[in-house]
Design a protein around this motif. Structure first.
Motif, PDB file in Angstrom:
ATOM      1  N   ARG A   4       0.846  -1.182   0.000  1.00 30.31           N
ATOM      2  CA  ARG A   4       0.000   0.000   0.000  1.00 30.31           C
ATOM      3  C   ARG A   4       0.886   1.238   0.000  1.00 30.31           C
ATOM      4  O   ARG A   4       1.783   1.361   0.822  1.00 30.31           O
ATOM      5  CB  ARG A   4      -0.880   0.011   1.250  1.00 30.31           C
ATOM      6  N   HIS A   5       0.640   2.168  -0.908  1.00 34.12           N
ATOM      7  CA  HIS A   5       1.441   3.382  -0.995  1.00 34.12           C
ATOM      8  C   HIS A   5       0.650   4.556  -0.433  1.00 34.12           C
ATOM      9  O   HIS A   5      -0.412   4.903  -0.943  1.00 34.12           O
ATOM     10  CB  HIS A   5       1.859   3.645  -2.443  1.00 34.12           C
ATOM     11  N   PRO A   6       1.140   5.177   0.629  1.00 32.89           N
ATOM     12  CA  PRO A   6       0.391   6.263   1.271  1.00 32.89           C
ATOM     13  C   PRO A   6       0.397   7.540   0.445  1.00 32.89           C
ATOM     14  O   PRO A   6       1.322   7.815  -0.295  1.00 32.89           O
ATOM     15  CB  PRO A   6       1.150   6.467   2.588  1.00 32.89           C
ATOM     16  N   ALA A   7      -0.668   8.317   0.593  1.00 31.07           N
ATOM     17  CA  ALA A   7      -0.703   9.665   0.026  1.00 31.07           C
ATOM     18  C   ALA A   7      -0.076  10.583   1.060  1.00 31.07           C
ATOM     19  O   ALA A   7      -0.140  10.304   2.254  1.00 31.07           O
ATOM     20  CB  ALA A   7      -2.146  10.070  -0.236  1.00 31.07           C
ATOM     21  N   PRO A   8       0.572  11.689   0.698  1.00 31.80           N
ATOM     22  CA  PRO A   8       0.718  12.233  -0.654  1.00 31.80           C
ATOM     23  C   PRO A   8       2.129  12.027  -1.199  1.00 31.80           C
ATOM     24  O   PRO A   8       2.846  13.001  -1.441  1.00 31.80           O
ATOM     25  CB  PRO A   8       0.422  13.705  -0.407  1.00 31.80           C
ATOM     26  N   LEU A   9       2.534  10.801  -1.375  1.00 30.05           N
ATOM     27  CA  LEU A   9       3.822  10.533  -2.000  1.00 30.05           C
ATOM     28  C   LEU A   9       3.828  11.038  -3.439  1.00 30.05           C
ATOM     29  O   LEU A   9       2.769  11.137  -4.072  1.00 30.05           O
ATOM     30  CB  LEU A   9       4.104   9.032  -2.010  1.00 30.05           C
ATOM     31  N   PRO A  10       5.014  11.339  -3.975  1.00 33.44           N
ATOM     32  CA  PRO A  10       5.080  11.727  -5.397  1.00 33.44           C
ATOM     33  C   PRO A  10       4.465  10.653  -6.285  1.00 33.44           C
ATOM     34  O   PRO A  10       4.533   9.460  -5.988  1.00 33.44           O
ATOM     35  CB  PRO A  10       6.589  11.865  -5.640  1.00 33.44           C
ATOM     36  N   ALA A  11       3.865  11.077  -7.377  1.00 32.39           N
ATOM     37  CA  ALA A  11       3.116  10.171  -8.248  1.00 32.39           C
ATOM     38  C   ALA A  11       3.964   9.005  -8.742  1.00 32.39           C
ATOM     39  O   ALA A  11       3.482   7.874  -8.835  1.00 32.39           O
ATOM     40  CB  ALA A  11       2.541  10.946  -9.435  1.00 32.39           C
ATOM     41  N   HIS A  12       5.234   9.252  -9.043  1.00 30.56           N
ATOM     42  CA  HIS A  12       6.048   8.175  -9.605  1.00 30.56           C
ATOM     43  C   HIS A  12       6.287   7.059  -8.601  1.00 30.56           C
ATOM     44  O   HIS A  12       6.522   5.905  -8.985  1.00 30.56           O
ATOM     45  CB  HIS A  12       7.380   8.711 -10.138  1.00 30.56           C
ATOM     46  N   PRO A 182      -4.307  12.662   8.156  1.00 28.61           N
ATOM     47  CA  PRO A 182      -5.196  11.739   7.442  1.00 28.61           C
ATOM     48  C   PRO A 182      -4.699  10.296   7.588  1.00 28.61           C
ATOM     49  O   PRO A 182      -3.495  10.025   7.475  1.00 28.61           O
ATOM     50  CB  PRO A 182      -5.103  12.199   5.983  1.00 28.61           C
ATOM     51  N   ARG A 183      -5.600   9.393   7.829  1.00 32.73           N
ATOM     52  CA  ARG A 183      -5.213   7.996   8.022  1.00 32.73           C
ATOM     53  C   ARG A 183      -4.449   7.465   6.811  1.00 32.73           C
ATOM     54  O   ARG A 183      -3.510   6.683   6.959  1.00 32.73           O
ATOM     55  CB  ARG A 183      -6.462   7.149   8.291  1.00 32.73           C
ATOM     56  N   GLU A 184      -4.844   7.913   5.621  1.00 27.96           N
ATOM     57  CA  GLU A 184      -4.192   7.421   4.409  1.00 27.96           C
ATOM     58  C   GLU A 184      -2.762   7.950   4.243  1.00 27.96           C
ATOM     59  O   GLU A 184      -2.045   7.535   3.330  1.00 27.96           O
ATOM     60  CB  GLU A 184      -5.022   7.761   3.174  1.00 27.96           C
ATOM     61  N   SER A 185      -2.339   8.865   5.116  1.00 31.46           N
ATOM     62  CA  SER A 185      -0.975   9.401   5.061  1.00 31.46           C
ATOM     63  C   SER A 185      -0.074   8.815   6.146  1.00 31.46           C
ATOM     64  O   SER A 185       1.044   9.290   6.332  1.00 31.46           O
ATOM     65  CB  SER A 185      -1.007  10.929   5.204  1.00 31.46           C
ATOM     66  N   ILE A 186      -0.559   7.789   6.851  1.00 32.35           N
ATOM     67  CA  ILE A 186       0.190   7.209   7.961  1.00 32.35           C
ATOM     68  C   ILE A 186       0.799   5.875   7.553  1.00 32.35           C
ATOM     69  O   ILE A 186       0.160   5.042   6.912  1.00 32.35           O
ATOM     70  CB  ILE A 186      -0.711   7.016   9.197  1.00 32.35           C
ATOM     71  N   VAL A 187       2.052   5.686   7.943  1.00 33.62           N
ATOM     72  CA  VAL A 187       2.790   4.435   7.763  1.00 33.62           C
ATOM     73  C   VAL A 187       3.198   3.942   9.145  1.00 33.62           C
ATOM     74  O   VAL A 187       3.534   4.744  10.025  1.00 33.62           O
ATOM     75  CB  VAL A 187       4.044   4.658   6.885  1.00 33.62           C
ATOM     76  N   LEU A 188       3.200   2.636   9.345  1.00 28.75           N
ATOM     77  CA  LEU A 188       3.583   2.066  10.628  1.00 28.75           C
ATOM     78  C   LEU A 188       4.898   1.294  10.515  1.00 28.75           C
ATOM     79  O   LEU A 188       5.165   0.641   9.515  1.00 28.75           O
ATOM     80  CB  LEU A 188       2.487   1.131  11.155  1.00 28.75           C
ATOM     81  N   ASP A 189       5.692   1.381  11.574  1.00 29.00           N
ATOM     82  CA  ASP A 189       6.990   0.715  11.655  1.00 29.00           C
ATOM     83  C   ASP A 189       7.021  -0.066  12.964  1.00 29.00           C
ATOM     84  O   ASP A 189       6.842   0.515  14.037  1.00 29.00           O
ATOM     85  CB  ASP A 189       8.098   1.778  11.621  1.00 29.00           C
TER      86      ASP A 189
END
Length: 298
Positions: A4-12, A182-189
């Motif tokens: 899953r790629h979180p937003a707002p990463l660069p489009a590429h 935003p939940r869609e901008s969160i990554v867990l480690d």
């Protein structure tokens, strides 16, 4: 499983269907992995550019060591270490993650072009971090953390390490979302090696699917960690040094990628860049074989 790629990463980066590779750029004199080799800004910039050439998708830039026993550095010093290198790498086109637990530096780093805030404390180290990241619009990496580097090994008490890490990360997510991230901008480690000096790390790696059930992308940072040194210990029991753990790191990277990790964080990029592509090819072929044999049919 595709990462899953979180937003707002660069489009590429969002368009990639493989696990990303994050290369480590330590602008510190006391890193456990490289002993200050890239401490000078020019050396750090050159190192970052080299990691990009070797296949890094993201550069993780940090100015404060989090090795076991490390003492904190003043904010002004961390800032002076990080920002000149950050500006140069962003100008060169790099996607940069700032590795800091301080809200003030995170805020300034994003203003200078950092796309990701990688917080090893998950917001526990600075009560302003979540609100700051929310305002910035950056991707936020929340790591599992129980205490500072100088005391963390004494906090490694678990009955069920996978369940407890999952629950503690879920609590951090709730706090971050309430603060406006935003939940869609969160990554867990899962915080491999942090309050987990030994065997606790293997169940976490084997249980990535359990952690992934929180519905958020996962960053795996096993690179050169102590538990790999112990795994590869010499006949007398002495752990191999960090510089001899890159093969094991690449193996973990391949396994994490096959398990659907969003990103793997490593010091030596080339081998891991190859490993995640192998994992992608293997999982794609495995899925095709299952479809052909009817294993995936209802």
């Amino acid at each position: 499983m595709s990462p899953r790629h979180p937003a707002p990463l660069p489009a590429h980066l969002r368009q990639l269907d493989r696990t990303l590779v994050m290369g480590v750029v330590n602008v510190t004199p006391d890193s456990f992995s490289d002993g200050g080799r890239w401490f000078e800004p020019t050396a750090a910039i050159e190192h970052g550019l080299r990691l990009l050439e070797e296949g890094a998708d993201i550069l993780d830039l940090g100015g404060e060591s989090t090795r076991p026993g490390a003492a904190r550095v003043p904010l002004a010093e961390e800032r002076e270490r990080v920002l000149p290198v950050l500006r140069a790498l962003v100008a060169a086109g790099a996607v940069v993650s700032v590795d800091t637990s301080r809200a003030a530096l995170a805020d300034e780093a994003v203003q200078h072009g950092a796309a990701i805030v990688n917080d090893v404390t998950g917001g526990l180290g600075d009560e302003q971090m979540h609100a700051t990241v929310a305002r910035s619009g950056a991707v936020y990496v929340a790591m599992h953390w129980r205490g500072p580097s100088d005391v963390m090994d004494g906090l490694a008490r678990y009955d069920d390490v996978v369940a407890e890490v999952r629950a503690e990360l879920a609590s951090r997510v709730d706090h971050a979302v309430q603060a406006g991230i935003p939940r869609e901008s969160i990554v867990l480690d899962p915080g491999l090696g942090f309050a987990k000096p030994g065997a606790e790390n293997w169940p976490l790696l084997a249980g990535l699917d359990v952690l992934g059930s929180l519905g958020l992308p996962l960053l795996v940072g096993a690179s050169r960690k102590r538990f790999l040194g112990h795994l590869l210990a010499r006949p007398g029991g002495e752990p191999v040094p960090p510089s001899e753990r890159d093969g094991a790191t690449a193996a973990v990277s391949a396994l994490a990628a096959a398990a659907g990790a969003w990103c793997v964080r490593v010091h030596e990029v080339r081998a891991t860049a190859d490993a995640v592509r192998v994992a992608q090819a293997w999982t794609t072929a495995r899925s095709a074989v299952r479809d052909t044999t009817g294993e995936n049919r209802g």
